[in-house]
Design a protein around this motif. Structure first.
Motif, PDB file in Angstrom:
ATOM      1  N   LEU A 122      44.699  29.808  45.586  1.00  0.00           N
ATOM      2  CA  LEU A 122      43.275  29.626  45.330  1.00  0.00           C
ATOM      3  C   LEU A 122      42.467  30.865  45.717  1.00  0.00           C
ATOM      4  N   GLN A 123      42.892  31.556  46.752  1.00  0.00           N
ATOM      5  CA  GLN A 123      42.205  32.790  47.137  1.00  0.00           C
ATOM      6  C   GLN A 123      42.388  33.875  46.082  1.00  0.00           C
ATOM      7  N   GLN A 124      43.562  33.896  45.471  1.00  0.00           N
ATOM      8  CA  GLN A 124      43.782  34.846  44.378  1.00  0.00           C
ATOM      9  C   GLN A 124      42.867  34.507  43.195  1.00  0.00           C
ATOM     10  N   ALA A 125      42.699  33.210  42.927  1.00  0.00           N
ATOM     11  CA  ALA A 125      41.798  32.791  41.859  1.00  0.00           C
ATOM     12  C   ALA A 125      40.363  33.210  42.163  1.00  0.00           C
ATOM     13  N   GLU A 126      39.959  33.150  43.429  1.00  0.00           N
ATOM     14  CA  GLU A 126      38.613  33.565  43.807  1.00  0.00           C
ATOM     15  C   GLU A 126      38.399  35.045  43.506  1.00  0.00           C
ATOM     16  N   ARG A 127      39.433  35.869  43.735  1.00  0.00           N
ATOM     17  CA  ARG A 127      39.287  37.302  43.455  1.00  0.00           C
ATOM     18  C   ARG A 127      39.157  37.573  41.957  1.00  0.00           C
ATOM     19  N   ILE A 128      39.926  36.851  41.148  1.00  0.00           N
ATOM     20  CA  ILE A 128      39.810  37.022  39.697  1.00  0.00           C
ATOM     21  C   ILE A 128      38.403  36.654  39.235  1.00  0.00           C
ATOM     22  N   ALA A 129      37.888  35.518  39.705  1.00  0.00           N
ATOM     23  CA  ALA A 129      36.551  35.092  39.311  1.00  0.00           C
ATOM     24  C   ALA A 129      35.489  36.079  39.784  1.00  0.00           C
ATOM     25  N   LYS A 130      35.713  36.667  40.957  1.00  0.00           N
ATOM     26  CA  LYS A 130      34.759  37.648  41.472  1.00  0.00           C
ATOM     27  C   LYS A 130      34.712  38.868  40.579  1.00  0.00           C
ATOM     28  N   ASN A 131      35.890  39.308  40.092  1.00  0.00           N
ATOM     29  CA  ASN A 131      35.917  40.460  39.189  1.00  0.00           C
ATOM     30  C   ASN A 131      35.186  40.172  37.882  1.00  0.00           C
ATOM     31  N   TRP A 132      35.190  38.915  37.458  1.00  0.00           N
ATOM     32  CA  TRP A 132      34.491  38.538  36.235  1.00  0.00           C
ATOM     33  C   TRP A 132      33.021  38.188  36.516  1.00  0.00           C
ATOM     34  N   GLY A 133      32.633  38.093  37.778  1.00  0.00           N
ATOM     35  CA  GLY A 133      31.254  37.742  38.122  1.00  0.00           C
ATOM     36  C   GLY A 133      30.928  36.294  37.858  1.00  0.00           C
ATOM     37  N   ILE A 134      31.896  35.409  38.102  1.00  0.00           N
ATOM     38  CA  ILE A 134      31.721  33.983  37.798  1.00  0.00           C
ATOM     39  C   ILE A 134      31.833  33.188  39.090  1.00  0.00           C
ATOM     40  N   PRO A 135      30.910  32.274  39.373  1.00  0.00           N
ATOM     41  CA  PRO A 135      31.027  31.432  40.575  1.00  0.00           C
ATOM     42  C   PRO A 135      32.270  30.547  40.481  1.00  0.00           C
TER      43      PRO A 135
END
Length: 927
Positions: free
Chosen positions: A658-671
């Protein structure tokens, strides 16, 4: 939410007392009394209004020439009636009984106060101005409408509301004829087809009160004045009563058909609006009545004239044919007015003719007895309610000697009418209106047949009243619940909510304050034997979401709105899940939340570390296109003999993913929000998340085939498709594509990232174990415990050639709506639309395909091609087309039913996914 709390305990007690006093059954009895009173008053008002206007018309016809006055009054009254019905309440046309039957069956127009008032005024105008209709039938609709208005004003369950509406109909009929028993039997025999204790009890109460009010304020409904002509019956008369029954059955069926034919003629061949049509009917009735003897100007007087034996055979014959024709014309016009009174007049005239024939032949019986028996027989032939016909005439006459010939005539009339025409007049009128009612299916049957013990959750988190305020606060901090039942020795003694804690904090109570001082005592609860309709009534009455279930005072479970909805849905849809206890609620052991700035949420259940990066990339593309937030879910399954909230689990790897998923979403600028749930069932946890987090779309992986018998996509996916109300997207990734792009993906990670010496950043291997062509020792991504980076997925997700089959309304298709987001996964997408047609000798119509192509060209900045295909098998055609054009992706759209039903051509999604070595995306729109 557990409960809408009150700040003081005495308010909770008053609510509990009120809830016990206003239980649905008790409340139904109170409403039945009120309904009987109101309907009785309405019946009296209708009788007085019709009587006054009719008396004035008869009086005026003695002063002004009848040939001028009667047609004029009939035409004006008909015009005013037509305008009233057309502009205020179109559902008040006709007798009203078919409308009541339709409303009780859950179809057709609704009943309300507006309908009652319009029906009352319209009936006074139409019947009082001389149309040969009755007022007793409309009182049924007026009573049902008033009952609907009353039941909607006072909270009660849907089941009891339906029965109270029937009580209004019974009270209306009882007030119209002063016959309470007939009113009850008419409801049971013709309207509800139900003899339950509640139906009989409330109907008897309302009918009795309605008849009493009508008797006290309005006098006798039918003053037959036949005291000096007591009925008699001898065995030698049986053949004549049999003949009377046969004639009543045949002529009653013809009477029904004549009304239906006039209705059809008016609709198809008469180019007049409704007001003019009713005015023309009033004119015709006035002209005909003006040409007849003076006795015919008053329908009530004519009936009494025949029943007292004063009429001759020719007079009775004229009365029968005149009323037969005029009532057919009046009822066929759609004017407000009933058919009870005309049927009784026709029956009395027919019976009087047979009685006179018997007097001339045998000289044993009197014509009055035959007239009364004819009333019941003709009424029975028209309504197909033999029991009501017998009782209504008996209650009017209170003559026991009449019962045997009356029953004999009614039985024969019913049998003969069924042979001539199997449908009653009201069934024909419903068919004419396009309404079909199934007598063996009652609304809300699931709510009335299931009880709390059938669907409640048996494991409940509870607190003790001896706990301190500090301990209660800690219990709330450890749980996601907003309230707890308070139990001592297994007995429910109260309830405590977050609001109670807030009030305690405001009062600055010390931490050692016992829970018994801050909880709400005597909370609202339901018994395990209560039906779901009763429980739903309490939930709606007090705006609750769940209620404790008790057996005596012992807490045995809890029931929520979701449990009730799920149980009813399973019964109505024939779901494969059994009605009964459901899996325990899942338990959240880990959760992170981001700012709620999106316009919706997309759920991604992550259960496969190899495909998780690709799923997240696709979800991010859709979220960016729709301005949504991401919700990532990991479900950890535990045995059913262990409670999810009490089972210890290790979440290290799940949290890392889930932390890896948070980093991907952060790179896309998505909450992005994340959570880990412990549950007995994966599908159940997903559905809980969809409901709690208000999910708009769920993106799930799919293997492409399933070995589970009777399943299309597998247990979890099938359950989600069937029960989730949001949009569902399934993805089956191409393993060949993953293997082919694996080395390039790794090189891009290594070469394109600018890493500092302190950066510890690598990626998860996206290839399923056993399919990777790179030796484990040489792979720079050795295990799933290393972090991943979104950039390394660019080559992996570069899908160029897209195949999209379409059918029907392409603008509303979920797959077409999703394409703008999906094609963002490719730098140079090529979209090929196809439409599969069955082989035929006629020319294939490709207009829809061309419109869809032009539609997508305007929305997408890429190549869009159209390919019509003729083939017997849809799946074979898609497979051949995908292979010929080397498509990378196939996007299939379907409805909920289409995805869950094995069609003749077979399981199209599974066949395509199994035979095509490409990515397959299935899109099911929101329900």
């Amino acid at each position: 939410m557990w409960y809408i709390p009150v700040s003081k305990q005495f308010r909770g007690s008053s609510r509990a007392i009120a809830s016990q006093f206003l239980r649905p059954k008790r409340l139904a009895i109170l409403e039945a009394c009120l309904i009987g009173l109101v309907c009785g008053l309405a019946g009296v008002l209708l009788k007085l209004g019709v009587g006054w206007l009719g008396s004035w018309r008869v009086w005026a016809s003695l002063i002004v020439p009848a040939w001028l006055l009667l047609p004029s009054v009939g035409c004006l009254g008909g015009l005013l009636t037509g305008l009233l019905v057309e502009r205020i309440a179109p559902e008040t046309s006709g007798s009203g009984i078919p409308h009541v039957k339709a409303a009780l069956a859950g179809v057709g127009p609704s009943l309300n106060l507006r309908v009652a008032i319009a029906k009352l005024i319209g009936t006074i105008l139409s019947v009082g101005s001389g149309l040969t209709l009755g007022r007793q039938g409309p009182t049924v609709e007026i009573g049902a409408s008033l009952a609907t208005w009353i039941s909607n004003s006072i909270p009660t369950s849907p089941e009891y509301r339906r029965q109270l509406v029937a009580c209004g109909a019974a009270a209306g009929l009882a007030a119209g004829f002063n016959t309470p028993i007939a009113g009850v039997l008419f409801v049971v025999e013709e309207l509800l087809y139900d003899v339950s204790g509640l139906t009989l009890g409330t109907a008897i109460i309302s009918s009795f009160i309605g008849a009493v009010v009508s008797q006290l304020l309005g006098g006798n409904s039918l003053n037959l004045n036949i005291v000096t002509h007591q009925s008699n019956f001898v065995a030698q008369e049986i053949p004549f009563y049999l003949i009377l029954g046969v004639l009543a059955g045949i002529l009653g069926a013809f009477f029904t058909k004549s009304i239906v034919k006039v209705l059809k003629f008016n609709r198809r061949s008469l180019p007049l609006g409704f007001p003019l049509r009713v005015a023309l009917t009033g004119l015709i009735c006035g002209l005909v009545v003006a040409a007849l003897p003076e006795t015919f100007r008053n329908n009530t007087g004519l009936r009494e004239f025949i029943l007292t034996g004063e009429a001759s055979a020719p007079t009775s014959l004229i009365a029968f044919f005149a009323h037969f024709a005029l009532t057919s014309v009046a009822a066929g016009s759609g004017a407000p007015g009933g058919l009870f009174a005309p049927s009784l007049i026709l029956g009395s005239a027919l019976g009087h003719i047979v009685g006179i024939w018997q007097e001339n032949w045998l000289a044993l019986g009197i014509a009055t007895t035959y007239a009364l028996a004819g009333m019941g027989a003709f009424f029975c032939a028209v309504t197909r309610a033999p029991i009501t016909a017998v009782v209504i005439v008996f209650e009017i006459t209170t003559d026991f000697k009449l019962v045997l010939p009356l029953m004999m005539s009614c039985a024969i009339a019913y049998l003969v009418a069924e042979i001539v025409d199997s449908k009653s007049l009201y069934d024909h009128l419903l068919d004419f209106s396009g309404i079909e009612i199934k007598k063996n299916k009652l609304p809300n049957d699931a709510l009335s047949s299931l009880h709390a013990s059938d669907v409640m959750q048996r494991r409940v988190e509870t607190l003790s009243s001896k706990m301190t305020l500090d301990e209660v606060t800690q219990a709330f901090s450890r749980s996601h619940h907003r309230g707890f039942p308070v139990v001592d020795a297994g007995k429910l003694v109260g309830i405590v909510t977050q609001t109670d804690l807030a009030h305690a904090s405001t009062r600055e109570l010390p931490g050692d304050t016992p829970l018994s001082e801050i909880m709400t005592a005597q909370p609202i609860a339901v018994d395990c034997r209560d039906t779901l309709s009763e429980i739903l009534c309490l939930l709606n009455r007090y705006n609750l979401s769940r209620l404790p279930v008790t057996e005596g005072r012992h807490l045995v479970g809890i029931i929520t709105r979701s449990d009730i909805i799920r149980a009813e849905s399973d019964q109505l849809t024939g779901g494969v899940e059994q009605i009964g206890p459901h899996p325990e609620p899942s338990y959240i052991v880990y959760q992170t939340k981001a700012p709620q700035v999106g316009s919706g949420r997309i759920l991604i259940p992550l259960n496969n570390p190899q495909t998780a990066p690709a799923m997240l990339r696709m979800a991010a593309a859709i979220a960016r296109d729709r301005n949504c937030e991401l919700e990532c879910l990991q479900v950890m399954v535990v045995p059913r003999n262990s409670a999810p909230s009490e089972t210890s689990v290790r979440t290290t790897k799940s949290r890392r993913l889930l932390q890896q998923a948070e980093r991907i979403a952060k790179n896309w600028g998505i909450p992005i929000h994340t959570q880990i749930r412990v549950s007995h069932d994966v599908a159940h946890a997903i559905l809980e998340t969809i409901k709690e987090r208000h999910i708009d779309l769920i993106l799930m992986g799919w293997q492409g085939e399933t070995a589970a018998p009777g399943r299309i996509f597998g247990n979890v996916v099938d359950t989600v498709i069937r029960q989730a109300g949001c949009e569902v997207v399934l993805v089956k990734w191409s393993e060949k594509l993953l293997v082919k792009k694996h080395k390039l993906a790794i090189d891009e990670v290594v070469n394109n990232l600018s890493l500092s010496s302190e950066t510890n950043l690598t990626v998860d291997c996206p290839i399923p174990e056993g399919n990777c062509s790179i030796p484990y020792a040489q792979c720079p991504i050795p295990d799933s415990d290393i972090k991943m980076q979104e950039l390394g997925l660019h080559t992996l997700m570069n899908l160029h050639r897209w195949l999209v089959p379409i059918r029907g309304n392409y603008q509303q298709a979920a797959a077409v709506k999703l394409l703008p987001a999906l094609v963002a996964l490719s730098s140079l997408p090529e979209i090929r639309l196809c439409q599969v047609h069955q082989p035929s000798t006629t020319e294939t119509d490709t207009s829809d395909l061309e419109k869809a192509t032009n539609f997508l060209k305007r929305r997408l900045n890429c190549s869009v091609m159209a390919t019509p295909v003729c083939a017997k098998s849809v799946s074979d055609a898609l497979i051949d087309l995908a292979q010929q054009n080397q498509c990378d992706v196939i996007v299939l759209g379907a409805s909920r039913e289409g995805l869950l039903k094995q069609v003749i051509q077979g399981n199209i999604p599974e066949a395509v996914a199994r035979s095509c070595d490409c990515t397959v995306i299935l899109v099911r729109g929101a329900n």
